[in-house]
Design an enzyme around this catalytic site. Sequence first.
Site, PDB file in Angstrom:
ATOM      1  N   LYS A  93       8.865   0.277   4.834  1.00 32.24           N
ATOM      2  CA  LYS A  93       8.301   1.545   4.384  1.00 32.24           C
ATOM      3  C   LYS A  93       9.361   2.324   3.620  1.00 32.24           C
ATOM      4  O   LYS A  93      10.381   2.732   4.171  1.00 32.24           O
ATOM      5  CB  LYS A  93       7.797   2.357   5.576  1.00 32.24           C
ATOM      6  CG  LYS A  93       7.169   3.700   5.198  1.00 32.24           C
ATOM      7  CD  LYS A  93       6.621   4.383   6.433  1.00 32.24           C
ATOM      8  CE  LYS A  93       5.985   5.716   6.103  1.00 32.24           C
ATOM      9  NZ  LYS A  93       5.419   6.365   7.296  1.00 32.24           N
ATOM     10  N   GLY A 112       0.834  -1.196   0.000  1.00 36.34           N
ATOM     11  CA  GLY A 112       0.000   0.000   0.000  1.00 36.34           C
ATOM     12  C   GLY A 112       0.862   1.235   0.000  1.00 36.34           C
ATOM     13  O   GLY A 112       2.086   1.179   0.069  1.00 36.34           O
ATOM     14  N   GLY A 163       0.767   5.789   0.899  1.00 27.11           N
ATOM     15  CA  GLY A 163       0.109   6.954   1.468  1.00 27.11           C
ATOM     16  C   GLY A 163       0.887   8.197   1.130  1.00 27.11           C
ATOM     17  O   GLY A 163       1.727   8.198   0.231  1.00 27.11           O
ATOM     18  N   GLY A 164       0.623   9.276   1.855  1.00 31.69           N
ATOM     19  CA  GLY A 164       1.164  10.564   1.479  1.00 31.69           C
ATOM     20  C   GLY A 164       2.670  10.666   1.571  1.00 31.69           C
ATOM     21  O   GLY A 164       3.278  11.462   0.877  1.00 31.69           O
ATOM     22  N   MET A 165       3.325   9.904   2.442  1.00 31.57           N
ATOM     23  CA  MET A 165       4.754  10.055   2.608  1.00 31.57           C
ATOM     24  C   MET A 165       5.523   8.769   2.424  1.00 31.57           C
ATOM     25  O   MET A 165       6.699   8.708   2.769  1.00 31.57           O
ATOM     26  CB  MET A 165       5.071  10.628   3.991  1.00 31.57           C
ATOM     27  CG  MET A 165       5.524  12.051   3.959  1.00 31.57           C
ATOM     28  SD  MET A 165       6.153  12.563   5.564  1.00 31.57           S
ATOM     29  CE  MET A 165       7.720  11.717   5.587  1.00 31.57           C
ATOM     30  N   ASP A 187      -2.896  10.979  15.858  1.00 29.82           N
ATOM     31  CA  ASP A 187      -3.694  10.705  14.658  1.00 29.82           C
ATOM     32  C   ASP A 187      -4.466   9.397  14.814  1.00 29.82           C
ATOM     33  O   ASP A 187      -4.485   8.561  13.916  1.00 29.82           O
ATOM     34  CB  ASP A 187      -2.795  10.657  13.423  1.00 29.82           C
ATOM     35  CG  ASP A 187      -3.573  10.875  12.125  1.00 29.82           C
ATOM     36  OD1 ASP A 187      -4.724  11.371  12.200  1.00 29.82           O
ATOM     37  OD2 ASP A 187      -3.036  10.563  11.043  1.00 29.82           O
TER      38      ASP A 187
END
Length: 462
Positions: A41, A19, A21-23, A139
Amino acid sequence: MTDPDVVIAGRYRVVRSLGAGGMGRVWLARDEVLHRDVAVKEVLLPRWLAADEQEELRRRTLREARAAARLSHPSVIRIYNIEYDGERHWIVMEYVRSRSLLQVLRDHGALPVDDVAGIGLAVLSALDAANRVGVLHRDVKPSNVLIADDGRVVLTDFGSALLDENAGAITHSGVIVGTPQYIAPERARTGISTPESDLWSLGATLYHAVEGRGPYARPTIMETLVALANERPDAMTRAGPLRPVIEGLLRKDPRARLTPSEVERQLARIAEGPTVRLSGAAGRGWRPRRWQGLAAAATAALMVSAVALAADADDGRGRTPPAVTAPTGTGGMAETEQSRLPAGYRWWYDPTGMRVAYPAGWEMLREGSDAMLFRSPDDRRTLRVRTGEDPNAPRGYRLVRETATETDYVFEGASGPMRGRDLVVDAPGRSYLVQWRTPQADWQASLPSLDVITQSFRPAGG
């Protein structure tokens, strides 16, 4: 990195993508030293940012890893290692076969009260463990709660974590870290995080889990923030015995909120079957009864952080409607409109009625309160839709062509020359900017996609 079988740091052999995401992008990899699966990551810094902005985000990512690495808890994703190959950082993490709570809610709807209580106990336990080492999450939301195949409930993505080590808050000009529906009122007002603000976010997450929507479900981010500041949470209709604990967590005055021990006692009375305690092994052996037998069908998912507002669109915006038949409330989109799109495209629609087609498989990232960014998997092309004008010219901007409604230009990207086109669409009461950017060498090849996007764009009421 897109090719499989790549070895990172001479040790982690990439298997497949999990997957993005933004970063960052997360990969399933095999640790060839310890012979175990891990999640790696790959930290991706947005190419359109200036060098100093990229460096700030790089420091923020490493701070995330240090924060999470301090935690050792069954309901927290474990950080194993950090690698650097001279170009980018890699964060090596525990691999958890799971689905996010957000995905479970989308697939199955609101959950039974006792299941939600069990989820709440596990997340509360994770937050308590984090607070004991001086870490705030900042978050907590359904997309950051994982439901593992083995029944564990895991809190992930400490990317917004704040260390109480005089490091200060991690902020960025023009960017709100977090998702409005799950941000405590005092955080939205002052930007200051506390353990009590994490508890408020837990309450908002439990509200969503049991009611099937957030406590401040509004059409726009601005309306959500206004309601957060001035209104009580929307009335609950399904919470039953959970109502007192959720209401106690969602009190606007942080000093009046329930304490962790009070929350634990109330949730433990509601949850059935093996549950967790702040001093116990969170989530061990616990699985919501509703999902018994579904573990084999659960897909591997590891949610990664967004730089700006929730890429997963927790506020109800940015969801892709199913092919052919559109859900109700999509701004008047005809039921067959999806079927008219060329193969490989999907609709993105705003509750106000504005909609646009985007290439299937692209990431969706919320930018502030007025823009949505779509990004190709290889991070080479971007589509941005925003209201009003773009206040920031990219580095090395040079005009190529300009008409009354279109502007073509070239600029300096992080990986070489880029080209962009800005299309201005005027509508009653507002104007939109549709912005397309791609490597200059790929400009001509990208024009067919740009044509589909610009021809599909419909403003609110259009």
